[in-house]
Design a protein around this motif. Sequence first.
Motif, PDB file in Angstrom:
ATOM      1  N   VAL A   7      -7.595  -6.185   5.115  1.00 55.34           N
ATOM      2  CA  VAL A   7      -6.570  -7.179   4.816  1.00 55.34           C
ATOM      3  C   VAL A   7      -5.424  -6.932   5.786  1.00 55.34           C
ATOM      4  O   VAL A   7      -4.997  -5.792   5.995  1.00 55.34           O
ATOM      5  CB  VAL A   7      -6.092  -7.058   3.354  1.00 55.34           C
ATOM      6  CG1 VAL A   7      -4.901  -7.956   3.096  1.00 55.34           C
ATOM      7  CG2 VAL A   7      -7.229  -7.375   2.394  1.00 55.34           C
ATOM      8  N   LEU A   8      -4.919  -8.003   6.385  1.00 47.79           N
ATOM      9  CA  LEU A   8      -3.740  -7.925   7.242  1.00 47.79           C
ATOM     10  C   LEU A   8      -2.590  -8.524   6.451  1.00 47.79           C
ATOM     11  O   LEU A   8      -2.664  -9.670   6.008  1.00 47.79           O
ATOM     12  CB  LEU A   8      -3.964  -8.679   8.540  1.00 47.79           C
ATOM     13  CG  LEU A   8      -5.166  -8.189   9.353  1.00 47.79           C
ATOM     14  CD1 LEU A   8      -5.428  -9.115  10.523  1.00 47.79           C
ATOM     15  CD2 LEU A   8      -4.946  -6.784   9.827  1.00 47.79           C
ATOM     16  N   VAL A   9      -1.536  -7.744   6.268  1.00 47.25           N
ATOM     17  CA  VAL A   9      -0.390  -8.148   5.466  1.00 47.25           C
ATOM     18  C   VAL A   9       0.738  -8.564   6.401  1.00 47.25           C
ATOM     19  O   VAL A   9       1.083  -7.827   7.330  1.00 47.25           O
ATOM     20  CB  VAL A   9       0.077  -6.991   4.553  1.00 47.25           C
ATOM     21  CG1 VAL A   9       1.290  -7.394   3.737  1.00 47.25           C
ATOM     22  CG2 VAL A   9      -1.064  -6.529   3.645  1.00 47.25           C
ATOM     23  N   ALA A  10       1.307  -9.737   6.148  1.00 49.20           N
ATOM     24  CA  ALA A  10       2.426 -10.210   6.969  1.00 49.20           C
ATOM     25  C   ALA A  10       3.604  -9.261   6.821  1.00 49.20           C
ATOM     26  O   ALA A  10       3.927  -8.819   5.717  1.00 49.20           O
ATOM     27  CB  ALA A  10       2.822 -11.626   6.562  1.00 49.20           C
ATOM     28  N   THR A  11       4.247  -8.926   7.935  1.00 47.24           N
ATOM     29  CA  THR A  11       5.400  -8.017   7.893  1.00 47.24           C
ATOM     30  C   THR A  11       6.533  -8.612   7.072  1.00 47.24           C
ATOM     31  O   THR A  11       7.352  -7.882   6.534  1.00 47.24           O
ATOM     32  CB  THR A  11       5.900  -7.687   9.314  1.00 47.24           C
ATOM     33  OG1 THR A  11       6.198  -8.906  10.001  1.00 47.24           O
ATOM     34  CG2 THR A  11       4.856  -6.905  10.094  1.00 47.24           C
ATOM     35  N   TYR A  68       0.638  -6.098   9.441  1.00 52.99           N
ATOM     36  CA  TYR A  68       0.249  -4.700   9.269  1.00 52.99           C
ATOM     37  C   TYR A  68      -1.194  -4.681   8.773  1.00 52.99           C
ATOM     38  O   TYR A  68      -1.538  -5.447   7.869  1.00 52.99           O
ATOM     39  CB  TYR A  68       1.076  -4.004   8.184  1.00 52.99           C
ATOM     40  CG  TYR A  68       2.559  -3.939   8.390  1.00 52.99           C
ATOM     41  CD1 TYR A  68       3.107  -3.366   9.524  1.00 52.99           C
ATOM     42  CD2 TYR A  68       3.424  -4.413   7.405  1.00 52.99           C
ATOM     43  CE1 TYR A  68       4.485  -3.269   9.679  1.00 52.99           C
ATOM     44  CE2 TYR A  68       4.796  -4.328   7.556  1.00 52.99           C
ATOM     45  CZ  TYR A  68       5.326  -3.758   8.686  1.00 52.99           C
ATOM     46  OH  TYR A  68       6.676  -3.662   8.837  1.00 52.99           O
ATOM     47  N   PRO A  69      -2.035  -3.776   9.292  1.00 58.11           N
ATOM     48  CA  PRO A  69      -3.353  -3.617   8.684  1.00 58.11           C
ATOM     49  C   PRO A  69      -3.206  -2.802   7.394  1.00 58.11           C
ATOM     50  O   PRO A  69      -2.481  -1.807   7.366  1.00 58.11           O
ATOM     51  CB  PRO A  69      -4.139  -2.833   9.739  1.00 58.11           C
ATOM     52  CG  PRO A  69      -3.092  -2.058  10.478  1.00 58.11           C
ATOM     53  CD  PRO A  69      -1.849  -2.905  10.449  1.00 58.11           C
ATOM     54  N   LYS A  70      -3.843  -3.244   6.348  1.00 54.86           N
ATOM     55  CA  LYS A  70      -3.754  -2.523   5.075  1.00 54.86           C
ATOM     56  C   LYS A  70      -4.792  -1.406   5.071  1.00 54.86           C
ATOM     57  O   LYS A  70      -5.910  -1.559   4.593  1.00 54.86           O
ATOM     58  CB  LYS A  70      -3.968  -3.462   3.891  1.00 54.86           C
ATOM     59  CG  LYS A  70      -3.713  -2.811   2.554  1.00 54.86           C
ATOM     60  CD  LYS A  70      -3.909  -3.791   1.413  1.00 54.86           C
ATOM     61  CE  LYS A  70      -3.723  -3.113   0.074  1.00 54.86           C
ATOM     62  NZ  LYS A  70      -4.056  -4.027  -1.028  1.00 54.86           N
ATOM     63  N   CYS A  71      -4.385  -0.279   5.669  1.00 54.10           N
ATOM     64  CA  CYS A  71      -5.238   0.911   5.710  1.00 54.10           C
ATOM     65  C   CYS A  71      -4.337   2.140   5.680  1.00 54.10           C
ATOM     66  O   CYS A  71      -3.145   2.064   5.989  1.00 54.10           O
ATOM     67  CB  CYS A  71      -6.139   0.909   6.943  1.00 54.10           C
ATOM     68  SG  CYS A  71      -5.266   0.994   8.527  1.00 54.10           S
ATOM     69  N   ASN A  72      -4.921   3.264   5.305  1.00 54.64           N
ATOM     70  CA  ASN A  72      -4.139   4.505   5.195  1.00 54.64           C
ATOM     71  C   ASN A  72      -3.420   4.856   6.483  1.00 54.64           C
ATOM     72  O   ASN A  72      -2.305   5.372   6.461  1.00 54.64           O
ATOM     73  CB  ASN A  72      -5.051   5.666   4.786  1.00 54.64           C
ATOM     74  CG  ASN A  72      -5.490   5.582   3.343  1.00 54.64           C
ATOM     75  OD1 ASN A  72      -4.736   5.166   2.477  1.00 54.64           O
ATOM     76  ND2 ASN A  72      -6.729   5.963   3.086  1.00 54.64           N
TER      77      ASN A  72
END
Length: 140
Positions: A7-11, A68-72
């Motif tokens: 999932v890519l989250v908008a900044t 932002y990529p939703k990853c650790n």
Amino acid sequence: METADIVLVATSGDGILNGRLSWGEISPEEDPVFVTVEFGGSRYEAVAETYFEALVSVRRDLEALGFYPKCNGALLNVYPSGMCLSMGEGRKAYRLTRGKHALMKDLVDIFGEPEGEDFELVTVEEQKRFFDEWIDSPKR
């Protein structure tokens, strides 16, 4: 090569996109690795000595687009040690806590999805700043 949905989250915090994350070695005989994010017909790829460095490069591209990529590996308090970078090609990193030493139980897969609701996706610079502050802080 390994792949996972991402999932890519908008900044700005007001939107998401679904994409595909891929990573792997360029070849068994060479050290460089790659990380690729694909979404909406676009592809962003980086080659580096470690997975973390390649992810940082792709994150910079995504930040420029407002995501932002939703990853650790994109969390404020996740950063690899020198040993993680040299021994595991930067695939694992520590989830750091201010004022505490990093322990083996704090290791996470940088490509894994953050657990729970208590996480903060940030820019590459914000993540590095947190790490530098953590390094300089007293630990118990």
